[in-house]
Design an enzyme around this catalytic site. Structure first.
Site, PDB file in Angstrom:
ATOM      1  N   TYR A 153       9.226   0.137  -9.250  1.00 16.39           N
ATOM      2  CA  TYR A 153       9.729   1.447  -8.695  1.00 16.39           C
ATOM      3  C   TYR A 153       9.339   1.949  -9.822  1.00 16.39           C
ATOM      4  CZ  TYR A 153      12.060   5.933  -8.124  1.00 16.39           C
ATOM      5  OH  TYR A 153      12.205   6.695  -7.581  1.00 16.39           O
ATOM      6  N   LYS A 157       5.785   4.716  -8.677  1.00 16.64           N
ATOM      7  CA  LYS A 157       5.540   5.808  -9.176  1.00 16.64           C
ATOM      8  C   LYS A 157       4.588   6.699  -9.933  1.00 16.64           C
ATOM      9  CE  LYS A 157       8.514   7.680  -8.026  1.00 16.64           C
ATOM     10  NZ  LYS A 157       8.363   8.911  -6.171  1.00 16.64           N
TER      11      LYS A 157
END
Length: 352
Positions: A153, A157
């Site tokens: 994650y 991002k």
């Protein structure tokens, strides 16, 4: 005053819904909200003045068609995959995460440029810096390096943020808002997870020394930051090309956060047990093996322990200076509002 067209991706999600509401309150914007599962016609749950359209950020052709029809001047991109459980703290399931978070963002940028939009606000995350699980982060600002992280994650991002910020030009201005973990009404993660510890009998236990500070942010505050960013890119453009941290500006220990939430449900632990971090790590390791054997998944794991025992808080000085951001809802008030909503949800569920 003529309204400005704004398109919000993930407009039916937890944060997307709050952003749409915040944009509507200004009465300055005409809004198209796209989502993979938009509301049906006549739904009383969503505002009627918003145009909801079904779209998938991975469908390049379909996405472009929606953007061309909506003709947004500004785009707010909130869509992303956030892994839960053990996958949150690893590269497990990374293919799906990278596909949506990175390639989906690339597709949205392309569609926005092709349709003639003048800018884009991207919902990034503090994890682009803070997801180095064995490291403390105290009062971090935007000059700290990003992308040196341990999770799919956080890395996805960071990569998506690079795409967004490198796309910023005089004719197409972009910025990235790095949100702390978000909680609020309809929150499916923070409040429900902490509340579930009551039934599990785990509320007496404190991992590590229990004094490390972490950041959270109430959903309406994040939404306000997005509206401020949209206005900035439409006017002064001082946020163009910038990454900006957005939190409640009230770092708190996880223990104090948990106690505040449990108190709203009438629960106060009758005693406290401090579990040394190393012991907790081994318990987490054993829990992961148990999960593998039984095919289930518990809250506790090595990633949870490492994350929970670290300092993870950032400065919002830049958000205050560039956006004029001021958290309108305090942490305590946000917790109260969120728990009232969750209590009602639990009561409604028990009636079925």
């Amino acid at each position: 005053m003529e309204q400005v067209n704004v398109l919000v991706t993930g407009g039916c999600g937890f944060l997307g819904t709050a952003i749409v509401s915040a944009l509507l309150m200004t009465k300055r914007f005409s809004i198209t909200a796209i989502d993979i599962n938009p509301p049906s016609l006549g739904s009383s749950t969503f505002p009627t003045e918003v145009r909801y359209v079904r779209a998938n950020v991975l469908d390049v052709e379909g996405l472009q068609k929606v953007f061309d029809e909506a003709k947004p001047a500004m785009v707010v991109h909130t869509v992303g995959v956030y892994p839960l459980g053990a996958a949150r703290y690893s590269m497990k399931g990374k293919d799906v995460v990278f596909k949506v978070n990175v390639e989906g963002t690339r597709n949205v940028l392309q569609a926005a440029k092709e349709c003639g939009a003048t800018g884009l606000v991207y919902t990034s995350s503090v994890t682009v810096v803070l997801d180095k699980l064995d490291q403390d982060f105290k009062n971090v600002d935007e000059t700290w390096p990003k992308g040196n992280v341990d999770t799919s994650y956080g890395l996805s991002k960071a990569m998506a943020e690079d795409l967004v910020l490198s796309s910023s030009t005089h004719d197409f201005s972009t910025c990235a808002l790095r949100s702390a973990p978000i909680f609020g009404p309809t929150d499916a993660v923070v409040i429900p997870t902490i509340h579930s510890l009551i039934a599990l009998g785990q509320t007496p236990f404190v991992l590590g020394n229990g004094i490390n500070l972490q950041d959270y942010v109430y959903v309406d505050n994040v939404a306000d930051a997005h509206v401020l960013a949209v206005a900035n890119l439409l006017n002064s453009q001082t946020a163009a090309g910038e990454a900006i941290f957005v939190t409640n500006g009230e770092p708190i220990t996880i223990r104090d956060l948990c106690l505040a939430i449990w108190k709203e449900f009438g629960h106060v632990p009758s005693f406290t047990v401090h579990v040394p971090e190393r012991l907790a790590w081994w318990v987490g390791f054993a829990a992961e093996w148990g999960n593998w054997v039984t095919g289930t998944e518990s809250i506790l794991g090595r990633g949870t322990v490492s994350d929970g025992c670290r300092d993870r808080y950032v400065s919002i000085t830049k958000a205050r200076r560039i956006l004029g951001y001021r958290p309108k809802v305090s942490l305590g008030e946000g917790i109260r509002i969120s728990c009232v909503h969750y209590k009602k949800k639990l009561a409604d569920r028990s009636k079925r």
